[in-house]
Enzyme design. Structure first.
Site: not given
Ligand code: ACO
Length: 363
Positions: A124, A265, A295
């Site tokens: 990520c 994020h 996500n």
């Protein structure tokens, strides 16, 4: 120890154009519940994560297809001023194939010619690792107009029966085209803080498919999928994103209350709020699209940035903080001035799937 790097007062990389690509198919929390494969609820997903829907690529669309569309959109958005891209870096942990890297084929599909092209794997944190790398290559004069792409098809590695991960992830891609400029311009990259802690490598992992447990060995079903230990990851994410963001702000010379845009994020709204609260960044300066896309791993920061730039939420040049945390463990934070650059969105560009295996007769 990791020392943040800063480009203040120097030639640096500037964002010239942004692109985004999301697959058209949407999966809402209600549809997840209706499928009946998970013991969960819309209330739990919304309250514990902030996610309401996500996009899924489906069998006909690969990470490379998403990457190609987003990269083409960023290049077209930038127009001729930045010049043709002379390097492509693709942040992904869901490449089209384990070998070769996906980036060269994306560069080929874009018609970029024999430019250097490589994948970068930092889960990520991938986009910010790629942005930091490309920014340094511009500052050093190694390249002039790198395309920084982040693309993920997490639906390819998520176990649809795992309630710890299945409601969280979605597919998508985003890209920025950089050009050389100076640090006072809107879109200028200023400082980077990045780091890793491999002692936590088991907290977020796909166990099989690499050299430890090859796919050819026929791994157990559980080992073929992405697994995450959510609770310890949550604590580490808050800790490292807060520390990394504080370090990069100090290197830039910005007190946290000067930040006018925080794009973190997009894993969990509670993590984003905890980080921003600890730093002292006011609620009206926090931007994201977690609620709509979930996500998207390495693609989440640039997708959220492209969405916020398209909505015009900040004046060009405003002090901006990007921060991410992910598997590895890895983390990264970047400061920049809010871009004054066009954003384009594009539908994924499916290609005819090449046969993965040719039948070979072995004498
Ligand atoms: N539906 C309903 N209940 C659930 C679900 C679900 N989908 N998932 C877990 N639960 C239950 C658990 O079983 C537990 O029940 P118990 O109290 O009876 O034991 C309860 O909910 C709480 O579980 P937690 O795991 O403590 O839930 P938490 O509030 O931590 O939320 C989450 C889980 C969303 C995964 C959170 O921990 C998180 O966001 N972690 C960090 C994610 C992240 O930042 N990842 C890094 C980047 S991702 C990458 O690198 C690819």
């Amino acid at each position: 120890m990791n020392a943040p790097t800063s480009a203040r007062g120097a030639r640096t990389a500037v964002i010239a154009g942004l692109g985004a690509s999301l697959p058209p198919r949407e999966l809402t929390n209600a549809q997840i519940i209706d499928r009946g494969a998970l013991d969960t609820s819309d209330e739990w997903i919304t309250r514990r994560t902030g996610i309401r829907r996500r996009r899924l690529a489906g069998p006909g669309i690969s990470t490379g297809d998403l990457a190609t569309a987003a990269a083409r959109a960023a290049t077209e958005a930038a127009g001729p001023a930045a010049g043709p891209p002379d390097l492509l870096v693709l942040a992904t942990t869901t490449p089209d194939r384990p070998c070769p890297a996906t980036a060269p084929e994306v560069a080929h599909r874009l018609g970029l010619g024999p430019v250097p092209a490589f994948d970068l794997s930092a889960v990520c944190s991938g986009f910010l690792y790629a942005l930091a790398t490309a920014g340094a290559l511009v500052r050093s004069g190694t390249c002039r107009a790198p395309l920084v792409v982040a693309a993920e098809k997490y639906s390819a590695i998520i176990d649809p029966f795992d309630r710890d991960t299945a409601p969280l992830f979605g597919d998508g891609a985003a890209a920025v085209l950089l050009r050389a400029g100076n640090s006072t311009e809107p879109g200028a990259l200023l400082a980077t803080d990045w780091g890793s802690d491999g002692s936590g490598s088991d907290l977020i992992a796909v166990a099989a498919g690499g050299s430890r447990l090859p796919a050819a060995a026929g791994p157990d079903r559980a080992d073929r999928y992405f697994r995450m230990q959510g609770r310890p990851v949550y604590a580490q994410a808050v800790r490292h994103m807060t520390a990394s963001a504080a370090a990069v702000l100090a290197a830039t010379g910005w007190p946290p209350d000067e930040v006018r845009a925080f794009v973190g994020h997009q894993a969990n709204q509670r993590i984003l709020d905890a980080v921003a609260d600890r730093l002292g960044i006011a609620a009206q300066h926090r931007f994201g699209n977690l609620r709509e896309v979930g996500n998207t791993a390495g693609a989440s920061v640039p997708l959220a940035l492209a969405d916020a730039v398209a909505r015009g939420v900040c004046p060009p040049g405003a002090p901006t903080l990007l921060s991410a945390f992910g598997g590895g463990l890895t983390w990264a934070s970047v400061t920049l001035r809010w871009p004054d650059a066009p954003v384009r969105t594009a539908v994924p560009e499916p290609r005819a799937l090449a046969r993965a295996h040719q039948e070979v007769s072995i004498p």
